[in-house]
Each structure stands twice: as C-alpha cells, then as structure tokens.
Design a protein around this motif. Structure first.
Motif, PDB file in Angstrom:
ATOM      1  N   MET A   1       0.828  -1.159   0.000  1.00 52.83           N
ATOM      2  CA  MET A   1       0.000   0.000   0.000  1.00 52.83           C
ATOM      3  C   MET A   1       0.861   1.205   0.000  1.00 52.83           C
ATOM      4  O   MET A   1       1.724   1.401  -0.810  1.00 52.83           O
ATOM      5  CB  MET A   1      -0.924  -0.168   1.147  1.00 52.83           C
ATOM      6  CG  MET A   1      -1.621   0.982   1.680  1.00 52.83           C
ATOM      7  SD  MET A   1      -2.435   0.603   3.111  1.00 52.83           S
ATOM      8  CE  MET A   1      -1.310   1.315   4.079  1.00 52.83           C
TER       9      MET A   1
ATOM     10  N   GLY B   1      -1.748  -1.898  -5.254  1.00 50.32           N
ATOM     11  CA  GLY B   1      -3.028  -2.080  -5.824  1.00 50.32           C
ATOM     12  C   GLY B   1      -3.178  -1.583  -7.218  1.00 50.32           C
ATOM     13  O   GLY B   1      -2.486  -1.961  -8.107  1.00 50.32           O
TER      14      GLY B   1
ATOM     15  N   ARG C   1      -2.324   1.037  -8.291  1.00 49.95           N
ATOM     16  CA  ARG C   1      -1.304   2.008  -8.603  1.00 49.95           C
ATOM     17  C   ARG C   1      -0.332   1.573  -9.668  1.00 49.95           C
ATOM     18  O   ARG C   1      -0.022   2.328 -10.582  1.00 49.95           O
ATOM     19  CB  ARG C   1      -0.513   2.340  -7.366  1.00 49.95           C
ATOM     20  CG  ARG C   1      -1.452   2.713  -6.261  1.00 49.95           C
ATOM     21  CD  ARG C   1      -0.699   3.000  -5.048  1.00 49.95           C
ATOM     22  NE  ARG C   1      -1.263   2.306  -3.978  1.00 49.95           N
ATOM     23  CZ  ARG C   1      -0.935   2.414  -2.755  1.00 49.95           C
ATOM     24  NH1 ARG C   1       0.003   3.153  -2.401  1.00 49.95           N
ATOM     25  NH2 ARG C   1      -1.517   1.739  -1.842  1.00 49.95           N
TER      26      ARG C   1
ATOM     27  N   SER D   1      -0.495  -0.724  -7.790  1.00 53.99           N
ATOM     28  CA  SER D   1      -0.298  -2.147  -7.719  1.00 53.99           C
ATOM     29  C   SER D   1      -0.166  -2.751  -9.082  1.00 53.99           C
ATOM     30  O   SER D   1      -0.201  -2.076 -10.074  1.00 53.99           O
ATOM     31  CB  SER D   1      -1.375  -2.792  -6.910  1.00 53.99           C
ATOM     32  OG  SER D   1      -2.460  -3.126  -7.641  1.00 53.99           O
TER      33      SER D   1
ATOM     34  N   GLU E   1      -8.089   0.403  -4.913  1.00 55.87           N
ATOM     35  CA  GLU E   1      -7.003  -0.552  -4.742  1.00 55.87           C
ATOM     36  C   GLU E   1      -7.306  -1.924  -5.339  1.00 55.87           C
ATOM     37  O   GLU E   1      -6.398  -2.596  -5.833  1.00 55.87           O
ATOM     38  CB  GLU E   1      -6.660  -0.708  -3.254  1.00 55.87           C
ATOM     39  CG  GLU E   1      -6.015   0.520  -2.631  1.00 55.87           C
ATOM     40  CD  GLU E   1      -4.673   0.846  -3.260  1.00 55.87           C
ATOM     41  OE1 GLU E   1      -4.016  -0.055  -3.799  1.00 55.87           O
ATOM     42  OE2 GLU E   1      -4.283   2.030  -3.214  1.00 55.87           O
ATOM     43  N   SER E   2      -8.570  -2.374  -5.283  1.00 55.54           N
ATOM     44  CA  SER E   2      -8.837  -3.737  -5.767  1.00 55.54           C
ATOM     45  C   SER E   2     -10.226  -3.912  -6.365  1.00 55.54           C
ATOM     46  O   SER E   2     -10.624  -5.048  -6.623  1.00 55.54           O
ATOM     47  CB  SER E   2      -8.677  -4.742  -4.610  1.00 55.54           C
ATOM     48  OG  SER E   2      -9.754  -4.639  -3.688  1.00 55.54           O
TER      49      SER E   2
ATOM     50  N   THR F   1      -7.390  -3.828   0.331  1.00 55.78           N
ATOM     51  CA  THR F   1      -6.884  -2.458   0.251  1.00 55.78           C
ATOM     52  C   THR F   1      -5.362  -2.447   0.142  1.00 55.78           C
ATOM     53  O   THR F   1      -4.719  -1.437   0.418  1.00 55.78           O
ATOM     54  CB  THR F   1      -7.365  -1.608   1.451  1.00 55.78           C
ATOM     55  OG1 THR F   1      -7.184  -2.324   2.671  1.00 55.78           O
ATOM     56  CG2 THR F   1      -8.824  -1.221   1.296  1.00 55.78           C
ATOM     57  N   GLN F   2      -4.801  -3.587  -0.272  1.00 57.79           N
ATOM     58  CA  GLN F   2      -3.398  -3.689  -0.661  1.00 57.79           C
ATOM     59  C   GLN F   2      -2.429  -3.172   0.406  1.00 57.79           C
ATOM     60  O   GLN F   2      -1.693  -2.203   0.218  1.00 57.79           O
ATOM     61  CB  GLN F   2      -3.172  -2.983  -1.982  1.00 57.79           C
ATOM     62  CG  GLN F   2      -3.880  -3.646  -3.165  1.00 57.79           C
ATOM     63  CD  GLN F   2      -3.250  -4.962  -3.578  1.00 57.79           C
ATOM     64  OE1 GLN F   2      -2.311  -4.989  -4.374  1.00 57.79           O
ATOM     65  NE2 GLN F   2      -3.751  -6.058  -3.054  1.00 57.79           N
TER      66      GLN F   2
ATOM     67  N   ASN G   1      -0.328   7.341  -0.900  1.00 58.30           N
ATOM     68  CA  ASN G   1       0.390   7.262  -2.176  1.00 58.30           C
ATOM     69  C   ASN G   1       0.829   8.660  -2.544  1.00 58.30           C
ATOM     70  O   ASN G   1       0.001   9.553  -2.683  1.00 58.30           O
ATOM     71  CB  ASN G   1      -0.523   6.687  -3.266  1.00 58.30           C
ATOM     72  CG  ASN G   1       0.204   6.433  -4.569  1.00 58.30           C
ATOM     73  OD1 ASN G   1       0.939   7.280  -5.067  1.00 58.30           O
ATOM     74  ND2 ASN G   1      -0.002   5.263  -5.134  1.00 58.30           N
TER      75      ASN G   1
END
Length: 445
Positions: free
Chosen positions: A1, A7, A9, A22, A157-158, A218-219, A339
């Motif tokens: 995260m 995620g 990202r 991610s 994130e997912s 949520t990574q 982030n």
C-alpha cells in the motif's frame, strides 16, 4: 500500500510517482521466467545474480536467507512459522527485473480521475457501504474515518476485492529483500509476513497478492497488515483477503492511526477561483484559514460562499490554473501518505467526495496543454542547471519539480500555478548554466 507501489497504482503508471500503484495487468499472471545472468550460464534457473549480492558482502541468497530467518527468530517469529514459509522463500529474478523496470507515463488528472472515479465505482462504493452498514458505522465510531473515505480506497485498490493480484507474495518479498535497491525495507516486510503467518491470520499458501508484496483488498504491505489489521468479524483471524468487515476495520485503523486522520474534518472540496487569483498561493505547503480564501475571491463552484472560519486549507491545482481547483484540508495529507502521487491521491480524495454525495467536478472549459514526457524531463534538467533540486530527473512531475516550476514562473512573470508549459520551457532553454535558483514568494498570512 502506501509505502510503495500498490493495488491499482502500478496497474496504471502515471505522472508523479504512480510508481506506487499495484500490479499491472501482466502481474495478474504467473511469475515471469527467472532470468539467468548471461555471464554465468551454469547458474541454475532462478538463482540471483552476483550483482544482487553486492550489498550483502557477496553473500549467496542461501546465506542471506539463513541470516534473515535468524533475524526473524530474534524478533519473535516461531520456528514453526518459518518452517511453514520456507518452501515459498525462493528467489525470482523476474520480480527484481519488474521492480527495476517500471515505466512512467504522463496522464492528466481529469483523464485518470474520469476513469478511476467513474460513476460505476462511486455506485459500487455506495452499495458496499449499505451492505456493510454495521461495520462501517462501527469503524467511524471507533476511528473517526467516514465510510466514503474507506470505500474509495477499497474501490481504487482492488475494485472491492476483484483484483488483488494472483502471485505468491513471499517469493516477491524475499527476492526484493535480497536485491540491493530497497533491501532493508523488504527484509522488514518479509519478517512482517512471517509474523502474520505466526499469528494465524494467513497461511503461506493464502498469501496471494501483487508482485510488489501487497496483500488484501486495500493492498496492505505486510508491515501495515501486521500493525493495523483488526478482527472485525470476530472469527479470531485478521483476514484482509476474504472478510469485508476485517477490511473495513483495518483500513479505518490504518487511516486513523497510521495516517493521522482528523476526526470530523473534511478532506477535499471543489472550488472556483476568480480571474485575478494570486496563483503563487496555490500550493499544498501554504495553508490559510477559509476566511482568508474568501477575501481572495474563492467560492464553491456554484458561487456559494465558503464558511468564514479558521479551518486551514490549501488551494490545490492538479492541472494548473486551467484545470479543476480544490481546497485540500489537513486530512488530504492522509492521501499523499497513502500514495505520494498527486494524481492518485487527488483521485482517491475526489472519489471519496463523490461516494459521500458531492456532485461531479467541473470539467475544464477547453483542452489543458501538457508537455510530453521527454520535454518534462528536459525541463527538469534545466531546473537542475538553474540550481533546483527536483529529485530524480525522470520525466515525472513530482512535488519538488512543481515547486521549482512555480519559482521559475514567478521569476519570468508567468502565472505561478506550478504547471509546466511550453512557454516556460522556451524561456528556460536560454538559461546560462551557473544561474542560481529563484526563490518562491512567501505565503500570505
């Protein structure tokens, strides 16, 4: 995260360090084939290169791993947990290559937000808040984090658990721990993953996630998982891969206690600026009370007045003066900590406002010109030549580059909105090499 590239990202590499997202779509497949060093053809497949061991005094991966296991034991990890994890603690050069080979592509905030904060994701967030109403209410009461804030990160994130990655996390962690680029960080992440196993939250085989080692809906990196995950469904485990309540409570815990969320305060609001606005004051480092922004002509988009109070806020222009404008409150710092890409953090905060019921942001009246990647990199080189520290010269418009751009805009009498333009680049091409950096205007009081 938040520490590195989680995620969604890395899935969508974007301006200003979306290095942190991610795994890309390619990461949703099996591990890349291990790469052998060409100079050592006899080396077995998957074995690390000699170069990778340079920060470990030339130690082999096997010796490094043995020492890492001893360190884990010293930090309280049981022999049983290490034995369970050992079959997964293998080196994969392909993961290291992926970490070193990430590319960054320029993208406008409105393009990224238009896709990532689309109506369907807003509606999914609202639906999840209804489905898990009890868990969201409990999290807000205990941690002070609004449901929309949690749901926005969950969606980005997912997509609420639909895209968590499908790679074994332990080989990624230990491979990146052996590589020298961020060895200490990933040694800590590997040990944290072992502690998660030891605590009984996940088995080694359940640790499926992104190539960069993030876990759950949520990574979370393992250090955050171990520190902030909570058992919200009462089954005795903290399962951020399968339990919606655990995801909600754990994410709220991290935002509140890891990112220092301020209970009861806003995070982002769209605003409208007057034509004579002093753009040099539009900077996340400059916080003024809302009463001061009122005197500078700032209103809500529909012309309504801001509250005339002392709540501090910054004016945020993610695309310069021609793009949308926002008031970013102290809670916006939680997003940049999650982030540090300005585009990602602004999109996450904007999506949260949409889930909470805010209308869509106003679109720019016309196209916003954006310098191509190679010209942003050239501009960074010229800024360095002028005496600025922009960090890495990489074609990514990070905060240091934006600060330097604003200082040069002030020097040349251009609107100081931190957005690089062709005019600024043309002016800077004539700068002599030894010219000192210009100073930015002091903030208003």
């Amino acid at each position: 995260m938040p520490i590195l590239l989680p995620g969604i990202r890395t899935a969508i590499a974007i301006v200003a360090a979306l290095l942190a997202l991610s795994p890309p779509a390619s990461a949703q497949q099996s591990f890349p084939a291990p790469i052998r060093p060409a100079a050592v053809p006899a080396r077995p497949a998957g074995a690390p290169s000699l170069r990778a061991a340079s920060c470990h005094n030339g130690a082999s991966f096997e010796k490094f791993l043995s020492e890492l296991k001893q360190r884990a034991i010293a930090e309280g990890v049981s022999q049983q947990a290490i034995a369970e994890a050992s079959p997964y603690l293998t080196y994969n050069q392909g993961i290291v290559n992926r970490d070193r080979g990430q590319r960054v592509f320029g993208q406008l905030f409105t393009e990224f937000a238009g896709r990532m904060a689309a109506n369907y994701r807003m509606q999914n967030g609202q639906a999840h808040i209804r489905t898990y109403a009890a868990a969201f209410a409990r999290a807000e009461k205990e941690y002070g984090v609004p449901p929309a804030v949690i749901a926005a990160f969950w969606g980005l994130e997912s997509d609420f658990g639909a895209n968590m990655g499908n790679l074994q996390v332990l080989p990624s962690l230990v491979s990146l721990a052996y590589d020298c680029r961020r060895s200490e960080r990933f040694q800590n992440e590997t040990i944290a993953a072992l502690k998660i196993i030891d605590r009984g939250d996940l088995s080694p085989s359940e640790m499926i996630g992104s190539w960069a080692g993030e876990l759950g809906q949520t990574q979370f990196l393992p250090t955050h998982y171990f520190t902030y995950a909570v058992d919200y469904d009462g089954d005795g485990r903290r399962n951020l891969l399968r339990s919606g309540p655990d995801v909600i409570g754990s994410t709220a815990n991290y935002i509140a206690n890891g990112l220092k969320w301020r209970r009861g305060e806003p995070w982002l609001e769209e605003i409208r600026l007057p034509q004579n606005f002093p753009y040099a004051q539009a900077d996340l480092t400059i916080q003024l009370p809302r009463s001061k922004w009122i005197t500078l002509g700032v209103t809500y988009p529909d012309g309504r007045a801001l509250p005339s109070d002392n709540l501090p806020a910054s004016v945020l222009l993610p695309m310069g003066r021609m793009g949308p404008a926002f008031l970013a409150y102290p809670n916006f710092a939680a997003y940049t900590e999650w982030n540090n890409s300005l585009i990602y953090s602004t999109t996450a905060a904007y999506l949260a406002t949409r889930i909470a019921g805010a209308p869509p942001m106003r679109r720019p009246a016309g196209p916003v010109a954006q310098l191509p990647f190679n010209e942003i990199k050239e501009l960074q080189q010229l800024l360095v030549r002028a005496g600025f520290d922009v960090g890495k010269v990489d074609g990514v418009l990070g905060q240091q580059s934006r600060t330097a751009v604003k200082a040069m805009q002030i020097k040349y009498g251009l609107p100081a909105d931190s957005w690089p333009t062709a005019e600024l680049l043309a002016r800077m091409r004539g700068i002599p090499r030894a010219q000192p950096a210009a100073a930015a205007l002091p903030p208003m009081r």
